[in-house]
Design a protein around this motif. Sequence first.
Motif, PDB file in Angstrom:
ATOM      1  N   SER A 170       4.667  -7.105  -9.928  1.00 32.20           N
ATOM      2  CA  SER A 170       4.396  -5.766  -9.391  1.00 32.20           C
ATOM      3  C   SER A 170       4.890  -5.573  -7.968  1.00 32.20           C
ATOM      4  CB  SER A 170       2.887  -5.489  -9.441  1.00 32.20           C
ATOM      5  OG  SER A 170       2.183  -6.404  -8.609  1.00 32.20           O
ATOM      6  N   GLY A 171       5.090  -6.658  -7.220  1.00 34.78           N
ATOM      7  CA  GLY A 171       5.434  -6.523  -5.815  1.00 34.78           C
ATOM      8  C   GLY A 171       4.228  -6.309  -4.916  1.00 34.78           C
ATOM      9  N   LYS A 172       3.011  -6.360  -5.471  1.00 34.40           N
ATOM     10  CA  LYS A 172       1.792  -6.236  -4.673  1.00 34.40           C
ATOM     11  C   LYS A 172       1.712  -7.396  -3.695  1.00 34.40           C
ATOM     12  CE  LYS A 172      -2.551  -5.083  -3.640  1.00 34.40           C
ATOM     13  NZ  LYS A 172      -2.904  -3.851  -2.897  1.00 34.40           N
ATOM     14  N   ALA A 173       1.567  -7.089  -2.402  1.00 35.15           N
ATOM     15  CA  ALA A 173       1.577  -8.118  -1.360  1.00 35.15           C
ATOM     16  C   ALA A 173       0.337  -7.989  -0.488  1.00 35.15           C
ATOM     17  CB  ALA A 173       2.837  -8.015  -0.504  1.00 35.15           C
ATOM     18  N   VAL A 174      -0.134  -9.135  -0.019  1.00 42.04           N
ATOM     19  CA  VAL A 174      -1.259  -9.203   0.909  1.00 42.04           C
ATOM     20  C   VAL A 174      -0.765  -9.901   2.171  1.00 42.04           C
ATOM     21  CG1 VAL A 174      -3.587 -10.080   1.302  1.00 42.04           C
ATOM     22  CG2 VAL A 174      -2.919  -9.291  -0.977  1.00 42.04           C
ATOM     23  N   HIS A 175      -1.000  -9.270   3.319  1.00 42.44           N
ATOM     24  CA  HIS A 175      -0.530  -9.804   4.596  1.00 42.44           C
ATOM     25  C   HIS A 175      -1.725 -10.050   5.508  1.00 42.44           C
ATOM     26  CE1 HIS A 175       2.615  -7.169   2.921  1.00 42.44           C
ATOM     27  NE2 HIS A 175       3.474  -8.061   3.376  1.00 42.44           N
ATOM     28  N   ARG A 176      -1.721 -11.182   6.190  1.00 41.15           N
ATOM     29  CA  ARG A 176      -2.732 -11.496   7.191  1.00 41.15           C
ATOM     30  C   ARG A 176      -2.066 -12.263   8.331  1.00 41.15           C
ATOM     31  NH1 ARG A 176      -4.772  -8.260   4.618  1.00 41.15           N
ATOM     32  NH2 ARG A 176      -6.857  -8.167   3.705  1.00 41.15           N
ATOM     33  N   GLU A 192      -8.144 -14.997   0.990  1.00 39.58           N
ATOM     34  CA  GLU A 192      -8.188 -13.560   1.250  1.00 39.58           C
ATOM     35  C   GLU A 192      -7.324 -12.806   0.238  1.00 39.58           C
ATOM     36  OE1 GLU A 192      -9.360 -10.066   3.327  1.00 39.58           O
ATOM     37  OE2 GLU A 192     -10.150 -12.102   3.169  1.00 39.58           O
ATOM     38  N   ALA A 193      -6.147 -13.368  -0.079  1.00 45.61           N
ATOM     39  CA  ALA A 193      -5.273 -12.707  -1.048  1.00 45.61           C
ATOM     40  C   ALA A 193      -5.907 -12.693  -2.436  1.00 45.61           C
ATOM     41  CB  ALA A 193      -3.916 -13.412  -1.081  1.00 45.61           C
ATOM     42  N   LEU A 284      -3.929  -4.464   9.005  1.00 43.07           N
ATOM     43  CA  LEU A 284      -3.017  -4.887   7.947  1.00 43.07           C
ATOM     44  C   LEU A 284      -3.617  -4.621   6.567  1.00 43.07           C
ATOM     45  CD1 LEU A 284      -1.542  -8.235   9.319  1.00 43.07           C
ATOM     46  CD2 LEU A 284      -0.802  -5.886   9.709  1.00 43.07           C
ATOM     47  N   ALA A 285      -4.933  -4.798   6.435  1.00 44.03           N
ATOM     48  CA  ALA A 285      -5.575  -4.526   5.153  1.00 44.03           C
ATOM     49  C   ALA A 285      -5.428  -3.057   4.772  1.00 44.03           C
ATOM     50  CB  ALA A 285      -7.054  -4.923   5.214  1.00 44.03           C
ATOM     51  N   ALA A 286      -5.572  -2.168   5.750  1.00 46.47           N
ATOM     52  CA  ALA A 286      -5.402  -0.738   5.474  1.00 46.47           C
ATOM     53  C   ALA A 286      -3.950  -0.424   5.097  1.00 46.47           C
ATOM     54  CB  ALA A 286      -5.829   0.086   6.687  1.00 46.47           C
ATOM     55  N   ILE A 287      -2.993  -1.087   5.764  1.00 47.75           N
ATOM     56  CA  ILE A 287      -1.574  -0.862   5.432  1.00 47.75           C
ATOM     57  C   ILE A 287      -1.279  -1.348   4.021  1.00 47.75           C
ATOM     58  CG2 ILE A 287       0.775  -1.529   6.041  1.00 47.75           C
ATOM     59  CD1 ILE A 287      -0.138  -1.668   8.962  1.00 47.75           C
ATOM     60  N   ASP A 288      -1.806  -2.526   3.651  1.00 44.48           N
ATOM     61  CA  ASP A 288      -1.586  -3.047   2.293  1.00 44.48           C
ATOM     62  C   ASP A 288      -2.104  -2.078   1.236  1.00 44.48           C
ATOM     63  OD1 ASP A 288      -0.391  -5.296   3.294  1.00 44.48           O
ATOM     64  OD2 ASP A 288      -2.174  -6.553   3.164  1.00 44.48           O
ATOM     65  N   ALA A 289      -3.272  -1.501   1.504  1.00 37.68           N
ATOM     66  CA  ALA A 289      -3.831  -0.553   0.536  1.00 37.68           C
ATOM     67  C   ALA A 289      -2.964   0.701   0.427  1.00 37.68           C
ATOM     68  CB  ALA A 289      -5.254  -0.184   0.935  1.00 37.68           C
ATOM     69  N   ALA A 290      -2.417   1.163   1.551  1.00 38.30           N
ATOM     70  CA  ALA A 290      -1.586   2.368   1.522  1.00 38.30           C
ATOM     71  C   ALA A 290      -0.245   2.111   0.835  1.00 38.30           C
ATOM     72  CB  ALA A 290      -1.354   2.880   2.941  1.00 38.30           C
ATOM     73  N   GLU A 291       0.238   0.867   0.876  1.00 42.51           N
ATOM     74  CA  GLU A 291       1.543   0.566   0.283  1.00 42.51           C
ATOM     75  C   GLU A 291       1.507   0.483  -1.236  1.00 42.51           C
ATOM     76  OE1 GLU A 291       3.648  -2.708   2.061  1.00 42.51           O
ATOM     77  OE2 GLU A 291       4.604  -1.228   3.379  1.00 42.51           O
ATOM     78  N   ASP A 292       0.353   0.639  -1.833  1.00 49.27           N
ATOM     79  CA  ASP A 292       0.302   0.673  -3.300  1.00 49.27           C
ATOM     80  C   ASP A 292       1.097   1.858  -3.857  1.00 49.27           C
ATOM     81  OD1 ASP A 292      -1.187  -1.595  -3.450  1.00 49.27           O
ATOM     82  OD2 ASP A 292      -3.103  -0.598  -3.824  1.00 49.27           O
ATOM     83  N   ALA A 293       1.310   2.874  -3.033  1.00 51.15           N
ATOM     84  CA  ALA A 293       2.080   4.031  -3.490  1.00 51.15           C
ATOM     85  C   ALA A 293       3.581   3.837  -3.328  1.00 51.15           C
ATOM     86  CB  ALA A 293       1.645   5.279  -2.721  1.00 51.15           C
ATOM     87  N   ARG A 294       4.012   2.725  -2.747  1.00 51.03           N
ATOM     88  CA  ARG A 294       5.448   2.482  -2.517  1.00 51.03           C
ATOM     89  C   ARG A 294       6.129   2.019  -3.800  1.00 51.03           C
ATOM     90  NH1 ARG A 294       8.593  -1.904  -0.721  1.00 51.03           N
ATOM     91  NH2 ARG A 294       6.751  -3.261  -0.796  1.00 51.03           N
ATOM     92  N   HIS A 295       7.416   2.356  -3.933  1.00 46.65           N
ATOM     93  CA  HIS A 295       8.234   1.923  -5.065  1.00 46.65           C
ATOM     94  C   HIS A 295       9.178   0.820  -4.597  1.00 46.65           C
ATOM     95  CE1 HIS A 295       7.390   5.287  -8.008  1.00 46.65           C
ATOM     96  NE2 HIS A 295       6.773   5.697  -6.904  1.00 46.65           N
TER      97      HIS A 295
END
Length: 558
Positions: A170-176, A192-193, A284-295
């Motif tokens: 899926s490309g789902k990524a977690v950054h810390r 955390e991931a 970063l957690a908020a950015i990861d959640a917002a990037e779920d809409a990215r293609h």
Amino acid sequence: MFTRVQLFERIRADRRADPSVSQRELARRHQVSRRTVRAALASAVPPPRKPPVRGRPLALGPVLAVVDDMLRSDVVGPRKQRHTIERICQRLAVEHGFTDASYSTVRNYVARRRPEILAEAREGRGHLDGMVPQVHPPGEEAEVDFAEAFAVVGGTQMKCYLFTLRMSFSGKAVHRVFASQGQEAFMEGHVEAFRILGGVPTRHIRYDNLKPAVRQVLFGRGRIESQRWVVFRSHYGFHAFYCLPGKDGAHEKGGVEHEGGRFRRNHLVPPPQVASLAELNDRLAAIDAAEDARHVHGAPASIGFNFGAEAPLLHPLPADDFELGTTLTPLVRRNARIVVRQCYYSVPARFIDRKVRVSLRANEVLVFDGRQVVARHPRLSRRYDYRDDLDHYLEILLVKPGALAGSTALAQARHEGSFTSAHDAFWAAARAAHGEAEGTRALIEVLLLHRQLPHAALVAGITATVNAGSCSPELVAIEARKAADAGVAANPSDAVAPVDDGVEDGLDLAEPADEPVPAGARVISLHARRLPSGTEHKPPPMSVYDQLLSHRSKGTSA
């Protein structure tokens, strides 16, 4: 100076202008040979030059086979132990007694011959450098890597390490972000991931040869893993796939290699300014959640949509948490510091010459006395750096007040803002009233109040006391308690509460008659202390002692 194409063009132009001109005349006119004239008249394109045929160097003739054998051995030998030109010359002289060829002769031959031998070795194997596209089933694979990044933490720019775990499907990524890329940060990033993803990949996670996981790189994909890492993998139930060392294996986890740089360029430029790494990780957690809409690369579905189909296929998380901190038991030195990974951290002075239990975590260091946390510090990453807490030295400073002014703990407290201008004003007033030593002890008594009262309330109490023209620690305690009860916020200038006469908390409050009272302020003096009513000590009745004196031995008559 004409090129051969331009020369051919001029010759052909002269013949078109005068068809009767001879080849001899054209050769004389353009100062070329008649063979060149014939070639120009036959074609407008000059024929290619024939490369000169050079024979083997005569000087190297007797040892050419020996040099070729050395170069062939380099094809299958270790990359960092190949023959240099100097080493080839040495071996020819020592092993074969050959010294007729110069260094440049050997160098020119090796430069031409080495690529030929490499091509000969690859011939027949059909070897081509390239990549083959792969398919990644949902829920099975992920990739992990660290990337360097800078951030301004507490006003100071520091190098951080961006941990990235990316699901291959899926490309789902977690950054810390962590202060180091040690084993504690490596494992905490995984935990955390896994928490964000809600599960663990079912097949494997791809890694390069990170030191937190790999102790030694063997041939091929063989690795000797660290024991703690093996325990961690066993706890969460996933396998590790180690890529080939160097550039040859970079494409094997190209998704996370690209993701780390992309995320850094898009979200960490310019370097973010935060109070702590915890605050940065929240961002970063908020950015990861917002990037779920990215293609990803123009995919028809978004990352969040694809991960929605992938999440139910992950292995569930284990019921028990894994202890991420590394447990250490350092000795507390005479300066109330412990040494953890070549960095120094202060602990309360009462633990001097004792061993304490330390939990070393990714971004913090916890010091325990039994099960109680007695010190908490952000983890330091630079060797020989130190972190001192002023509260840990107060008992020592009561005996040695002169050491406060130049202490590193005071300097750090000022830098962090916990030692405010209100503290400095109280200290100056106390030294002016009682002298250096006693005035500093009065300040230390005020600092000890931080252990029971909120910081903002105590600063409000200090400000009220100084504004009233007093330097009494007892008055600071009363004003701070009133500010805390009134719910004073962080603005201490408005925190002066009205003072009531009478007895509060068992202390006698009275208006002084011998001190000037500034306009708009009332002064409370604690010139006398007394215990609350009903707690005074009473002498025991003497009748008890009379009974002891009148006691007689058993068997005697009255």
